[in-house]
Design an enzyme around this catalytic site. Structure first.
Site, PDB file in Angstrom:
ATOM      1  N   HIS A 165       0.826  -1.211   0.000  1.00 11.27           N
ATOM      2  CA  HIS A 165       0.000   0.000   0.000  1.00 11.27           C
ATOM      3  C   HIS A 165       0.857   1.257   0.000  1.00 11.27           C
ATOM      4  CE1 HIS A 165       0.788   0.911   4.269  1.00 11.27           C
ATOM      5  NE2 HIS A 165       0.591  -0.377   4.524  1.00 11.27           N
ATOM      6  N   CYS A 181       3.030  -5.024   6.656  1.00  9.68           N
ATOM      7  CA  CYS A 181       2.656  -4.593   5.308  1.00  9.68           C
ATOM      8  C   CYS A 181       3.861  -3.997   4.588  1.00  9.68           C
ATOM      9  CB  CYS A 181       1.534  -3.559   5.371  1.00  9.68           C
ATOM     10  SG  CYS A 181      -0.082  -4.263   5.796  1.00  9.68           S
TER      11      CYS A 181
END
Length: 205
Positions: A165, A181
């Site tokens: 992301h 992440c």
């Protein structure tokens, strides 16, 4: 009775003598300090100005670039080198587009192979319960936008809680700072988002 002049040569009586008056002394003058002619002049102190924090910026080594890349992975595959903080989008002819990324901090790094199962623009964020337990005060939900930690785009990886992301903290690219992440600069994740589709293989080393 008026006093008469003493013409007989007798001593003047004490009560008739005129005592000389003491001369009035002038008040002492106030002396002012005199600065020597050759004395150095001292400039007035400059007003104190609060120091500005140093600008936060990304290391140029993590900016996107095309590199030689020898791999057995098919063109279009995403390969993430966790140790060196790079994401490679494999291309034909032994090349790859390389991007700098932020990865999981110690204790949150992982490896494996997954596929992109969903894509989202300006994704909403639902912090998992495990993260809220570690960081009390996190919201249950945050709408997508410039202040959202997931940034401009997100690629969801299988059934995991992990994503590739964007980030509203681009200066963290190249560091191990996340909860697992893979984060990119917003402009970089937008470019990647436009080049890969659902089903793309992602190999995390």
């Amino acid at each position: 009775m008026p006093a008469r002049a003493n013409t007989a040569g007798y001593p003047t009586p004490v009560y008739l003598r005129q005592e000389p008056r003491a001369a009035a002394r002038p008040a002492p003058r106030q002396m002012r300090p005199v600065t020597p002619v050759n004395a150095p002049r001292v400039a007035p102190a400059a007003p104190q100005v609060a120091a500005r924090p140093a600008a936060r910026s990304i290391d140029p080594a993590y900016l996107p670039t095309i590199v030689d890349y020898d791999t057995s992975q098919a063109p279009g595959t995403i390969v993430i080198d966790t140790n060196n903080r790079y994401l490679y989008l494999v291309q034909a002819g032994g090349k790859a587009k390389r991007y700098g990324v932020g990865v999981g901090r110690p204790g949150f790094q992982w490896a494996g192979t997954h596929r992109v199962t969903r894509k989202a623009e300006w994704p909403s964020w639902y912090p998992p319960e495990e993260m809220k337990a570690r960081q009390p005060g996190l919201p249950d939900h945050m709408e997508g936008g410039p202040d959202n930690p997931l940034g401009a785009r997100a690629l969801y990886l299988g059934s995991t809680l992990y994503r590739i992301h964007g980030s509203n903290q681009p200066w963290t690219i190249g560091h191990a700072v996340s909860s697992g992440c893979i984060r990119m600069r917003n402009e970089d994740v937008i470019e990647l988002y436009n080049q890969v589709g659902v089903g793309t293989e992602v190999v995390v080393l």
